[in-house]
Scaffold this motif. Sequence first.
Motif, short mmCIF file in Angstrom:
data_model
loop_
_atom_site.label_atom_id
_atom_site.label_comp_id
_atom_site.label_asym_id
_atom_site.label_seq_id
_atom_site.Cartn_x
_atom_site.Cartn_y
_atom_site.Cartn_z
N GLU A 277 0.83 -1.20 0.00
CA GLU A 277 0.00 0.00 0.00
C GLU A 277 0.86 1.25 0.00
OE1 GLU A 277 -3.02 2.14 3.14
OE2 GLU A 277 -3.18 -0.04 2.88
N HIS A 280 2.61 1.83 -3.46
CA HIS A 280 1.73 2.25 -4.56
C HIS A 280 0.95 3.52 -4.24
CE1 HIS A 280 2.59 -1.93 -5.65
NE2 HIS A 280 2.26 -1.61 -6.88
N SER A 281 1.28 4.17 -3.16
CA SER A 281 0.59 5.42 -2.83
C SER A 281 1.03 6.53 -3.76
CB SER A 281 0.87 5.79 -1.37
OG SER A 281 2.24 6.09 -1.20
N LYS A 285 4.84 7.25 -5.31
CA LYS A 285 5.07 7.33 -6.75
C LYS A 285 5.70 8.67 -7.12
CE LYS A 285 1.32 4.21 -8.11
NZ LYS A 285 0.00 4.11 -8.79
#
Length: 386
Positions: A277, A280-281, A285
């Motif tokens: 999590e 990929h926040s 990024k």
Amino acid sequence: MEFAVNENIKIWQKYDPVELYCQPVTDDILVALFENQTRIFIKDRWFDVISLSRMVRSKSKSDGCYHFIYIQINTNTGEYYIGKVNRKKWTELKRYKGSGLLFQKKYKQHTEEFVQYFIASCETAEETEKLEAQIVNEELLQDPLCLNLVRGGGGTNKHNSQERNAHIREYLLAHPEQYQAMLSKSKELYQSGPTQALKNRNDRIKTTMTLDSYRELSRERIKRWKTEHPEEYAASRKNNGLAQQNETTKQKRNASLMKWREAHPKEFAEYRRKQIEAAHSDEAKAKRSKSLKEWNRTHPEEVKQRGIKAGKASQKAVNMLDLKTGEVLKSFNSQQEAAEWLVQQGLAKNTNCKGSISAVCLKKQVPGHGTRKQTHGFGWEFKEVN
């Protein structure tokens, strides 16, 4: 009665204890024994030893604590240690003997030989700090019988820790022989295997290191070190990165992770969920993108080489075929190599023809013409790699 313990320490008593013990026991004799006036001479200053009855009544009115300066004297060797003590309870004060590393080592070995005298009472902890700094100075530390390792005046929240740490480092470098016994003992302890004492110590360390206050303290120390010593911090970060890339370190880290994963499957699943999590926040990024752009800007040659390697890795070997018989006329290690050959033979204007070669190999659909079967007068196919 006065006698010298060593060149810097003298003890004066109003009555000789030996003579008092030899006399018949009377009330006056008992009072003289328990309230025998005693004075301690340290360097060039006399201090009145505080009697037990006076100590009990010396609790500070400002904070309700006991604040004393004391001296521990080895009556056989003449070694001595001077320190301060600040305690709220009388029972804590009676148990306290001293905190110096060298003194504690000596005290454990010769407990019966040490005698403790309380030589000054103060109103606050700051007063004990100032008085200790006056007594335990650089000149006193030069005495080989002095068990103090650093100058007095440390231990309160107003203490200059940088100055004290620098002084400790200087003393350690100047007197390495005094620590060989302690280092040997520590080495013996750590190499003795999983003893109960070592396990208890590890448990205490783990408990302390998980406290929020300890973590915050560590963060503040690192920030301060990073600001004051940027070059040392950069070198440390580099060495840490190299150590983590070491194959032995990787194997050890992976083995520890697998052991924890098997013992805590639920915690590991939650850890992986949070990790994915976080990775990929939007914030992660954006951070990766910014870091990559900055790296590309500052490392143009590496970016170029990386692009060439990536291009070569994506290339596949191809065969050039005769359109009538399907016979393999020539083989190339990649579409790029085939395109360069066509340019050399004058069959193509530039190496962009590799896109057409790839389209034939993939049998791409051409609207209204079916699949693409040839380009530049030859058929093409991917070469099978054994």
